[in-house]
Design a protein around this motif. Structure first.
Motif, PDB file in Angstrom:
ATOM      1  N   VAL A   1      56.565  25.331  -6.729  1.00  0.00           N
ATOM      2  CA  VAL A   1      57.780  24.784  -7.300  1.00  0.00           C
ATOM      3  C   VAL A   1      57.541  23.325  -7.668  1.00  0.00           C
ATOM      4  CG1 VAL A   1      60.263  24.452  -6.965  1.00  0.00           C
ATOM      5  CG2 VAL A   1      59.073  26.275  -5.704  1.00  0.00           C
ATOM      6  N   ASP A   2      57.613  23.027  -8.968  1.00  0.00           N
ATOM      7  CA  ASP A   2      57.399  21.652  -9.438  1.00  0.00           C
ATOM      8  C   ASP A   2      58.007  21.519 -10.820  1.00  0.00           C
ATOM      9  OD1 ASP A   2      56.431  19.104 -10.155  1.00  0.00           O
ATOM     10  OD2 ASP A   2      54.540  19.432  -9.116  1.00  0.00           O
TER      11      ASP A   2
ATOM     12  N   ASN B   1      62.141  24.477 -10.390  1.00  0.00           N
ATOM     13  CA  ASN B   1      63.018  23.748  -9.471  1.00  0.00           C
ATOM     14  C   ASN B   1      63.448  24.663  -8.328  1.00  0.00           C
ATOM     15  OD1 ASN B   1      65.407  25.245 -10.271  1.00  0.00           O
ATOM     16  ND2 ASN B   1      65.442  24.001 -12.125  1.00  0.00           N
ATOM     17  N   GLY B   2      64.173  24.091  -7.387  1.00  0.00           N
ATOM     18  CA  GLY B   2      64.607  24.839  -6.219  1.00  0.00           C
ATOM     19  C   GLY B   2      65.528  25.996  -6.528  1.00  0.00           C
ATOM     20  N   HIS B   3      66.405  25.827  -7.529  1.00  0.00           N
ATOM     21  CA  HIS B   3      67.308  26.927  -7.908  1.00  0.00           C
ATOM     22  C   HIS B   3      66.515  28.134  -8.386  1.00  0.00           C
ATOM     23  CE1 HIS B   3      70.887  24.565  -7.370  1.00  0.00           C
ATOM     24  NE2 HIS B   3      70.508  23.678  -8.269  1.00  0.00           N
ATOM     25  N   ARG B   4      65.527  27.895  -9.231  1.00  0.00           N
ATOM     26  CA  ARG B   4      64.702  28.988  -9.754  1.00  0.00           C
ATOM     27  C   ARG B   4      63.893  29.623  -8.615  1.00  0.00           C
ATOM     28  NH1 ARG B   4      64.044  33.311 -11.887  1.00  0.00           N
ATOM     29  NH2 ARG B   4      62.122  33.726 -13.001  1.00  0.00           N
ATOM     30  N   CYS B   5      63.411  28.811  -7.705  1.00  0.00           N
ATOM     31  CA  CYS B   5      62.673  29.313  -6.546  1.00  0.00           C
ATOM     32  C   CYS B   5      63.541  30.297  -5.751  1.00  0.00           C
ATOM     33  CB  CYS B   5      62.243  28.149  -5.658  1.00  0.00           C
ATOM     34  SG  CYS B   5      61.490  28.640  -4.086  1.00  0.00           S
ATOM     35  N   LEU B   6      64.760  29.903  -5.451  1.00  0.00           N
ATOM     36  CA  LEU B   6      65.653  30.771  -4.681  1.00  0.00           C
ATOM     37  C   LEU B   6      65.942  32.066  -5.427  1.00  0.00           C
ATOM     38  CD1 LEU B   6      68.058  28.039  -3.307  1.00  0.00           C
ATOM     39  CD2 LEU B   6      66.389  29.369  -1.990  1.00  0.00           C
ATOM     40  N   SER B   7      66.089  31.977  -6.737  1.00  0.00           N
ATOM     41  CA  SER B   7      66.306  33.167  -7.557  1.00  0.00           C
ATOM     42  C   SER B   7      65.116  34.111  -7.464  1.00  0.00           C
ATOM     43  CB  SER B   7      66.544  32.742  -9.009  1.00  0.00           C
ATOM     44  OG  SER B   7      66.660  33.860  -9.839  1.00  0.00           O
ATOM     45  N   ILE B   8      63.927  33.575  -7.555  1.00  0.00           N
ATOM     46  CA  ILE B   8      62.710  34.382  -7.447  1.00  0.00           C
ATOM     47  C   ILE B   8      62.636  35.050  -6.079  1.00  0.00           C
ATOM     48  CG2 ILE B   8      60.179  34.245  -7.272  1.00  0.00           C
ATOM     49  CD1 ILE B   8      60.362  32.073  -9.514  1.00  0.00           C
TER      50      ILE B   8
ATOM     51  N   LEU C   1      66.016  22.498  -1.305  1.00  0.00           N
ATOM     52  CA  LEU C   1      65.413  23.822  -1.207  1.00  0.00           C
ATOM     53  C   LEU C   1      65.175  24.210   0.252  1.00  0.00           C
ATOM     54  CD1 LEU C   1      64.063  26.375  -2.312  1.00  0.00           C
ATOM     55  CD2 LEU C   1      61.965  25.026  -2.607  1.00  0.00           C
ATOM     56  N   VAL C   2      64.535  23.352   1.035  1.00  0.00           N
ATOM     57  CA  VAL C   2      64.257  23.723   2.426  1.00  0.00           C
ATOM     58  C   VAL C   2      65.543  23.824   3.246  1.00  0.00           C
ATOM     59  CG1 VAL C   2      61.870  22.900   2.427  1.00  0.00           C
ATOM     60  CG2 VAL C   2      63.686  21.382   3.216  1.00  0.00           C
TER      61      VAL C   2
END
Length: 124
Positions: free
Chosen positions: A7-8, A33-40, A63-64
């Motif tokens: 994530v970057d 970004n963190g939003h996309r990370c959580l979606s994945i 995110l964390v």
């Protein structure tokens, strides 16, 4: 090897980290970004997350924090180039929240390999 989510928000740095991880034999997924990370994470399982600390659209700290709320046990490795004058407090906060190691940009293959191995070993 492991399945890693990188994530970057910096497109070039994200591609660089993905390339390093793929050379080390890992399967890699990327998010901006963190939003996309959580979606994945709703759709895919990963063995570890490597995330930038400073980024728009849900930074590494957000995110964390969200991962903790969700009860996630996914190990996290932070990375930062920091911002002049504020790197240390945020890096320390991230490290405490995520119980995570933080890599300082720029870093190389060996630095990443050692840190990721440590994170994965500690999670086992």
């Amino acid at each position: 090897m492991a399945r890693i989510l990188v994530v970057d928000d910096d497109t070039d740095h994200r591609a660089f980290v993905v390339q390093l991880l793929e050379r080390l034999g890992h399967a890699v997924i990327a998010a901006e970004n963190g939003h996309r990370c959580l979606s994945i994470l709703h759709d895919q399982d990963v063995d570890a997350i490597i995330t930038d600390i400073f980024m728009p659209g849900a930074d590494g700290i957000e995110l964390v924090t969200e991962l903790k709320k969700l009860g996630s046990q996914i190990p996290v490795l932070g990375m930062t180039g920091g911002y002049k004058g504020v790197i240390r407090p945020y890096e320390n906060l991230f490290a405490v929240l995520a119980n995570a190691k933080v890599l300082h940009k720029p870093f190389g293959t060996k630095d990443l390999e050692v840190a990721l191995d440590e994170v994965l070993r500690d999670a086992a």
